[in-house]
Design a protein around this motif. Sequence first.
Motif, short mmCIF file in Angstrom:
data_model
loop_
_atom_site.label_atom_id
_atom_site.label_comp_id
_atom_site.label_asym_id
_atom_site.label_seq_id
_atom_site.Cartn_x
_atom_site.Cartn_y
_atom_site.Cartn_z
N GLN A 1 50.03 64.81 52.98
CA GLN A 1 51.42 65.61 53.43
C GLN A 1 50.87 65.99 54.95
OE1 GLN A 1 52.84 68.93 51.28
NE2 GLN A 1 54.74 68.92 52.50
N GLN A 2 49.85 66.76 55.09
CA GLN A 2 49.59 67.19 56.49
C GLN A 2 49.15 66.10 57.38
OE1 GLN A 2 49.61 70.24 57.46
NE2 GLN A 2 50.48 70.78 55.47
N LEU A 3 48.58 64.97 56.84
CA LEU A 3 48.21 63.81 57.68
C LEU A 3 49.35 63.16 58.18
CD1 LEU A 3 45.18 62.06 55.80
CD2 LEU A 3 45.13 63.20 57.90
N ARG A 4 50.46 62.93 57.23
CA ARG A 4 51.73 62.36 57.62
C ARG A 4 52.47 63.08 58.71
NH1 ARG A 4 53.76 61.00 51.67
NH2 ARG A 4 52.75 59.06 51.28
N GLN A 5 52.34 64.65 58.81
CA GLN A 5 53.08 65.53 59.45
C GLN A 5 52.34 65.32 60.86
OE1 GLN A 5 53.74 69.22 58.18
NE2 GLN A 5 54.89 68.80 56.28
N ASN A 6 51.08 65.37 60.79
CA ASN A 6 50.05 65.31 62.11
C ASN A 6 49.42 64.25 62.68
OD1 ASN A 6 50.04 68.70 62.62
ND2 ASN A 6 49.86 68.28 60.44
N MET A 7 49.17 63.10 61.90
CA MET A 7 48.43 62.05 62.18
C MET A 7 49.07 60.91 62.41
SD MET A 7 45.31 62.83 62.93
CE MET A 7 43.92 64.06 62.84
N SER A 8 50.31 60.77 61.98
CA SER A 8 51.33 59.35 61.73
C SER A 8 51.04 58.63 63.21
CB SER A 8 52.41 59.56 61.20
OG SER A 8 52.43 60.28 59.90
N SER A 9 51.12 59.34 64.25
CA SER A 9 51.30 58.70 65.69
C SER A 9 49.75 58.36 66.19
CB SER A 9 51.86 59.60 66.51
OG SER A 9 51.46 60.60 66.48
N HIS A 10 48.78 58.82 65.42
CA HIS A 10 47.46 58.68 65.78
C HIS A 10 46.50 57.46 65.04
CE1 HIS A 10 48.22 61.98 68.29
NE2 HIS A 10 48.17 62.80 67.31
N ALA A 11 46.67 57.46 63.79
CA ALA A 11 45.99 56.74 62.97
C ALA A 11 46.78 56.08 61.80
CB ALA A 11 45.01 57.69 62.34
N THR A 12 46.22 55.18 61.12
CA THR A 12 46.46 54.61 59.99
C THR A 12 45.40 54.78 58.79
OG1 THR A 12 45.61 52.42 60.35
CG2 THR A 12 47.89 52.72 61.33
N TRP A 13 45.76 54.89 57.47
CA TRP A 13 44.95 55.17 56.44
C TRP A 13 45.53 54.53 55.12
CZ3 TRP A 13 47.60 58.98 58.81
CH2 TRP A 13 48.53 59.63 58.35
N PHE B 1 37.79 61.32 49.75
CA PHE B 1 37.91 61.07 51.23
C PHE B 1 39.18 60.45 51.53
CE2 PHE B 1 33.18 60.82 50.24
CZ PHE B 1 32.99 61.90 50.87
N PHE B 2 39.87 60.64 52.75
CA PHE B 2 40.55 59.72 53.41
C PHE B 2 40.01 59.13 54.64
CE2 PHE B 2 43.95 62.47 51.38
CZ PHE B 2 45.04 61.63 51.42
N TRP B 3 40.19 57.84 54.78
CA TRP B 3 39.63 57.17 55.88
C TRP B 3 40.54 56.69 56.98
CZ3 TRP B 3 35.06 56.18 58.01
CH2 TRP B 3 34.58 55.13 58.36
N LEU B 4 40.33 57.41 58.20
CA LEU B 4 41.42 57.15 59.19
C LEU B 4 41.03 56.22 60.13
CD1 LEU B 4 42.46 59.75 57.62
CD2 LEU B 4 43.22 60.57 60.05
N GLN B 5 41.76 55.22 60.44
CA GLN B 5 41.52 54.42 61.49
C GLN B 5 42.49 54.62 62.66
OE1 GLN B 5 41.92 50.15 60.52
NE2 GLN B 5 40.70 49.45 62.43
N LEU B 6 42.00 55.25 63.80
CA LEU B 6 42.64 55.61 64.96
C LEU B 6 43.45 54.01 65.40
CD1 LEU B 6 40.64 58.43 66.81
CD2 LEU B 6 42.07 58.44 64.66
N LYS B 7 44.48 54.64 66.08
CA LYS B 7 45.29 53.31 66.61
C LYS B 7 44.55 52.78 67.58
CE LYS B 7 49.39 54.41 64.25
NZ LYS B 7 50.94 54.82 64.45
N ILE C 1 43.71 70.07 60.48
CA ILE C 1 44.37 68.77 60.69
C ILE C 1 45.14 68.86 61.87
CG2 ILE C 1 45.96 66.91 59.86
CD1 ILE C 1 44.84 67.29 57.08
N SER C 2 45.80 70.10 62.00
CA SER C 2 46.62 70.14 63.25
C SER C 2 45.79 70.34 64.38
CB SER C 2 47.59 71.53 63.21
OG SER C 2 47.31 72.24 63.74
N ILE C 3 44.58 70.96 64.29
CA ILE C 3 43.77 70.91 65.40
C ILE C 3 43.17 69.63 65.85
CG2 ILE C 3 41.34 72.09 66.18
CD1 ILE C 3 41.93 74.48 64.49
N LEU C 4 42.85 68.76 64.69
CA LEU C 4 42.31 67.59 65.04
C LEU C 4 43.44 66.78 65.80
CD1 LEU C 4 40.35 66.62 61.76
CD2 LEU C 4 39.22 67.10 63.78
N ALA C 5 44.61 67.00 65.39
CA ALA C 5 45.52 66.05 65.91
C ALA C 5 46.02 66.53 67.31
CB ALA C 5 46.99 66.10 65.34
N GLU C 6 45.76 67.61 67.56
CA GLU C 6 45.86 68.15 69.02
C GLU C 6 44.73 67.82 69.99
OE1 GLU C 6 45.01 72.73 70.73
OE2 GLU C 6 46.09 72.69 68.63
#
Lengths: 375, 375
Positions: free
Chosen positions: A285-297, A305-311, A364-369
């Motif tokens: 949920q936190q990833l969706r709120q903060n990371m959707s525009s930066h990464a896919t998973w 683990f979550f494995w994020l691929q940055l766009k 997660i919000s710090i990482l997104a920032e």
Amino acid sequence: MQLSRRTERLSASPIRELLKSINRPGIISFAGGLPASDSFPDLDISGVSKEVLQYGASEGESELRVRIADDLKMRGLQVKPEQVLVLSGSQQGIDLVAKLMIDQGTSVAVEAPSYLAALQVFSLFGAQYITYNAQDLSALHTSHPVQMLYTIPTFQNPTGHCYSEAERLALAERADALNCVLFEDDPYRDLAYDTCDRTPVCAYVERTSWIYQSSFSKTFAPGLRLGYLVCSEDLYEKLVWLKQAADLHSNRLSQTLVLTMLNADSQRLEQVVDSYRIKRDQFQQQLRQNMSSHATWEEPTGGLFFWLQLKRDLQINMDNLLQQALARNVAFMPGAPFFTTPVARSFMRLNFSHASNSQMQEGISILAELIDAAD
Amino acid sequence: MQLSRRTERLSASPIRELLKSINRPGIISFAGGLPASDSFPDLDISGVSKEVLQYGASEGESELRVRIADDLKMRGLQVKPEQVLVLSGSQQGIDLVAKLMIDQGTSVAVEAPSYLAALQVFSLFGAQYITYNAQDLSALHTSHPVQMLYTIPTFQNPTGHCYSEAERLALAERADALNCVLFEDDPYRDLAYDTCDRTPVCAYVERTSWIYQSSFSKTFAPGLRLGYLVCSEDLYEKLVWLKQAADLHSNRLSQTLVLTMLNADSQRLEQVVDSYRIKRDQFQQQLRQNMSSHATWEEPTGGLFFWLQLKRDLQINMDNLLQQALARNVAFMPGAPFFTTPVARSFMRLNFSHASNSQMQEGISILAELIDAAD
């Protein structure tokens, strides 16, 4: 003074180095694969015989080996207790198998990406890599000889992918065709949050030699350093000899404690899995709120683990990002050490089992920032 | 399928194979180096924090490392806690040091005879041997390069010899002259029954790199699999990396239990030593009564073994003798596996710490009878 040539290939584990920095108070760590401390069982040695303080068998305690074989049979892997070798944690299995299989130049097939501490050990012994993944076995054809095929089919580290039945069958068939040793590493299999085929790939092998290993670190207690391997009968004796040479035998008190826990508390594992499922969902949920525009998973159906691929358009130096994150008291694992060769895209591995819900939100919000600012 | 070339040099440990046969009831065993079961401490984990169940540091628990460094300072070896690496038993130290030092063809100096499980590991990694002993260092001259010098100076395994101060100084000087890594293995040092210089040889080294290791198996509990090494600062980081690759870190519950025992019970070790001294004297008496015409030996001032050299005119096949002894329910270690090359004379290693007084009487008299008959 001259050290061995293999020491030139020796380097610190990025995870272990990171783990050091994350011991400082207040840090939010998504870096390691640490189980939640509140998942640990109570310790009770009141019934333990003093006999466990004496030297023991290299193969492991008989009762524990019987229990492990029974468990594997229920999972579809038909083994006898005589095929079970108790390990001082499954990292030791990687060391023993590397000793058994790998010389300078030995061809080892690994997933891209794969568990970095396995890659480190294989490299230390001189492995040359061929890479594949569940969806693409094309690199594994008989014109390129492969001596060993390493796989983490269930909640793969780092991707979290759980191989489908068809993918498992295809991989086993390929190992048979290559006549190579199939080495299956399965530490996360009990941490399943959704339905997923978890039959060991080794159960599908028809002809070739195989080694299957798992761990009690993720479901009981990593500090007890206990795991095991089972293997085709042709390899067993040599692996026992290598175990003798490595540390004589595994800790007998740990073996007794783990056996007691396995026999006693059938509900505990279920509770651990339930609590991790909640954590996974919170993290998602936190990833969706903060990371959707930066990464896919891919949402992991199990594991840690979550494995994020940055766009694709994000050109970010991940080492810099890690330093910036650590400066803000957030730790994560950059993806590069999980690959055997440099990759163009940027990846992050984020552990969700250790942080609290509020730590997840903040971290997660710090990482997104930071990703925003770095772009 | 192709295994690594080193597996061609792999063989079962004669000791471990023997240990299997000696698990049968009624056997009198002089074979292993098993501490007496009644020497084991009581287990108490009531004060142990659940935190020890989490992953820990590869280097070991901080408090234990401080305690070990303090102890070594009192023995004359000046080290900092930052030079201490906790091991999963000292057999692991042999494995790590072999990885650090030995390639195919690496020249390793060992005593003749020496600890067979060390020889096995060194051979597995491809060591070529130069042999020496305390009284004769002539093979160690700078015209023959040596990369590593392995020594057990205190109650040597198997001979029981305790190096004099002069012998220690000479060996350290030779290591300096050869500019090789001095690897000192010191598991028996606390089991001293008579006065003997026990200053680590590494304390006398002036220039060259060194590694010193000891064990908690002989004085506390082998089943907990705990030992440690300390080394010159140039080697430390690489050894930690090798430890990470081997099993991540040592069992934290064992580390906590051993630290508690080290801090708590200063009298226990003294009592263990007193009881072993009695056993040594009883064994010596039985040997004098039964073996004087068959063998010679040096009375061990410490450790766990008598090392018998059969008289020159006795032409005895020791493997046959062992089979005959096992058929009479007596186990011992033939001397051959402790040598890197075949030797003309026959040797036996007899452990005195495990058997009861009446078992000693019976076992030694059976061995004497079999030697009589075999001659």
